[in-house]
Design an enzyme around this catalytic site. Structure first.
Site, PDB file in Angstrom:
ATOM      1  N   SER A 290     -11.554  -9.919  11.511  1.00  0.00           N
ATOM      2  CA  SER A 290     -10.891 -11.078  10.621  1.00  0.00           C
ATOM      3  C   SER A 290     -10.048 -10.326   9.742  1.00  0.00           C
ATOM      4  CB  SER A 290     -11.808 -11.826   9.918  1.00  0.00           C
ATOM      5  OG  SER A 290     -12.328 -11.002   8.595  1.00  0.00           O
ATOM      6  N   LYS A 291      -8.857 -10.917   9.171  1.00  0.00           N
ATOM      7  CA  LYS A 291      -7.917 -10.614   8.332  1.00  0.00           C
ATOM      8  C   LYS A 291      -8.597  -9.619   7.014  1.00  0.00           C
ATOM      9  CE  LYS A 291      -3.633 -10.880   7.360  1.00  0.00           C
ATOM     10  NZ  LYS A 291      -2.578  -9.967   8.470  1.00  0.00           N
ATOM     11  N   ARG A 292      -9.878  -9.989   6.837  1.00  0.00           N
ATOM     12  CA  ARG A 292     -10.405  -9.431   5.768  1.00  0.00           C
ATOM     13  C   ARG A 292     -10.802  -7.984   6.172  1.00  0.00           C
ATOM     14  NH1 ARG A 292     -15.192  -9.389   4.483  1.00  0.00           N
ATOM     15  NH2 ARG A 292     -16.007 -10.689   6.096  1.00  0.00           N
TER      16      ARG A 292
ATOM     17  N   ASP B 114      -6.161  -5.860   9.541  1.00  0.00           N
ATOM     18  CA  ASP B 114      -4.967  -6.806  10.308  1.00  0.00           C
ATOM     19  C   ASP B 114      -5.247  -7.064  11.508  1.00  0.00           C
ATOM     20  OD1 ASP B 114      -3.534  -7.153   7.829  1.00  0.00           O
ATOM     21  OD2 ASP B 114      -2.664  -5.138   7.968  1.00  0.00           O
TER      22      ASP B 114
ATOM     23  N   ASP C 256       1.821  -6.981  12.478  1.00  0.00           N
ATOM     24  CA  ASP C 256       1.321  -6.375  11.201  1.00  0.00           C
ATOM     25  C   ASP C 256       1.434  -4.890  11.490  1.00  0.00           C
ATOM     26  OD1 ASP C 256       0.891  -8.784   9.883  1.00  0.00           O
ATOM     27  OD2 ASP C 256      -1.009  -8.755  10.295  1.00  0.00           O
TER      28      ASP C 256
END
Ligand code: GLU
Length: 488
Positions: A252-254, A257, A262
């Protein structure tokens, strides 16, 4: 038999790195086997699909080095290649399946279905359609439909038995048919659903292998049953392991990326991204970490994809970016770094082109020190500043000011240096400067810290004598003179 593979993105977002890996594997296997690679746009979710996303996905694929043989824009024998342009075909297949009894019309409205689901959940059951309309006589269903009653089209899943999926990665996976719902093929508004379109398209487009994310494994029995109902052989399937973040959960983005763009924007070399994404589930062998697109094409086989989640390690990715960056020729590096230098406002494209040789020399001094193209502008900004207004980093200035006799020393050094600047023999001047310092019984920082501040405004970075060569004699002199005033 010619292999035919496809990548079938939904243009409802930018290209996800998981999607990019799926595309790469399909493409590589098509190329390896001398087959055909098809691009199909699955844009039936009209509300969320945009042209911008579609273009971004195609652009991302091209950036990684993929091309396709059939697809929107270029056409091919089984087009159109955008699902929203294929509705007449879905209608024909739906009609055929209704006529054969493999599918049926369902007149249950959403209120009834919602209530059913709630009841089933409360009873601790998995929500599933209860088959109310499954056994309606065809004539009655046709009469109600003709009278304008809204309906969906459901696939009639056999009540008994099981559906076997022979997966090239996951092995033999068995799904009891009792667990497969009579799923909806066509919604009340006449729009076809994902599982239905995919089978219509994969069969019509003669797809032989479907490589896709593991999240689609549970859709596969539905698709296999539909292939069988159409009297067709399903393609070979290979479900690719999920990419996991370092917390062991779906990426995930967490934890990193997730959009290909990106990485591109951050200045990762395309070949490093290709290599790293392929390592998420596949390897050239047990030990090789760095391989090229050609290696991938020569060796990729879905059978070798590892089962189970692959952990995505952003640190390793960054390391790999640096490895690739350093393998590039200065010409390639210049091409790749130029847009970042331009975007940072340091120079225009034309200016860099005019000073191509100089720019390559700049890159030669920096390439061991960066991992991403985007790291370059901040490191070389000093070269583009006015000589009397070089931005002094507070730390560099503090270091320079520590030395009592700095101004006199800079002055004496400049006198000494001037005749040696043009032409400048970097190695000779470096050695001679060391002797210059030693003769005066000074420590190196007494000269180098004020000098570095004068020339670069930075506390560290490139070799000072390389910097002199990049600046040229006049600018070196101007910068040292400016520092004699600014550091007084
Ligand atoms: N459009 C689907 C997706 O993006 C394709 C799935 C498939 O390959 O069947 O997930």
């Amino acid at each position: 038999m010619t292999t035919r593979l496809r990548y079938a993105p939904s243009p409802t977002g930018f290209l996800h790195i998981g999607g990019a890996r799926t595309a790469l594997f399909n493409w590589a296997y098509a190329r390896r086997t001398g087959g055909v690679f098809v691009l199909r746009i699955e844009d039936t979710d009209r509300a969320r699909s945009t042209d911008e996303y579609e273009e971004a996905i195609l652009e991302g694929m091209r950036w990684l080095g993929m091309d396709w043989d059939e697809g929107p824009g270029i056409g091919g024998p089984f087009g159109p290649y955008r699902q929203t342009e294929r509705f007449d075909r879905y209608e024909r297949v739906a009609a055929e399946l209704l006529a054969s009894g493999a599918a049926y019309r369902c007149f249950c409205d959403s209120a009834r279905l919602d209530a059913l689901r709630t009841r089933q959940r409360e009873a601790g059951e998995t929500p599933a359609y209860d088959g109310t309309c499954r056994d309606l006589a065809l004539e009655e269903a046709e009469r109600r439909a003709a009278a304008g009653e809204p309906f969906t089209v459901r696939f009639r899943v056999p009540k008994d038995g099981e559906t076997l999926v022979q997966d090239l990665v996951c092995g033999e996976v068995r799904f009891p048919n009792a667990d497969v719902d009579d799923w909806i093929m066509v919604r009340t508004d006449g729009t076809p659903t994902y599982n239905f379109c995919v089978v219509c398209d994969d069969s019509h487009m003669r797809i032989t292998h479907v490589l896709r994310g593991e999240e689609h494994l549970t859709n596969t029995p539905k698709q296999v049953l539909l292939f069988e109902a159409l009297g067709l052989e399903p393609p070979a399937f290979a479900h690719l392991p999920l990419m996991l973040g370092n917390d062991g959960k779906k990426l995930s983005k967490r934890t990193g990326d997730t959009s290909l763009q990106d990485y591109r924007d951050k200045g990762y070399p395309a070949a490093a991204v290709m290599n790293f994404l392929c390592l998420q589930g596949w390897g050239l062998d047990e030990t090789t970490t760095i391989f090229s697109l050609d290696d991938l094409v020569r060796h990729f086989d879905p059978k070798d994809v590892r089962k189970g989640g692959s952990v995505f390690d952003p640190k390793k990715f960054l390391w790999m970016a640096g490895e690739y960056l350093r393998r590039e020729s200065l010409e390639e590096l210049a091409t790749h770094c130029a847009p970042f230098v331009v975007a940072a406002g340091l120079a225009t494209e034309e200016e860099l082109a005019e000073r191509a040789e100089w720019f390559r020399a700049v890159l030669a001094t920096e390439r061991e020190r960066i991992q991403l193209y985007s790291e370059l502008p901040a490191r070389i900004a000093y070269l583009f500043q006015d000589d009397d207004a070089v931005v002094y980093d507070p730390k560099a200035e503090k270091n320079a000011r520590k030395h009592e006799g700095r101004i006199e020393l800079l002055e004496t050094y400049l006198e000494w240096l001037r005749p040696r600047l043009d032409p400048l023999d970097v190695d000779a001047v470096r050695e001679a400067t060391k002797a210059f310092v030693a003769e005066r019984e000074l420590r190196f920082p007494a000269l180098f810290q004020p000098l570095r501040c004068a020339l670069m405004g930075a506390a560290g970075g490139a070799d000072l004598f390389d910097v002199m060569a990049l600046l040229g004699p006049e600018r070196v002199e101007r910068r040292i003179r400016a520092a004699m005033e600014r550091l007084a």
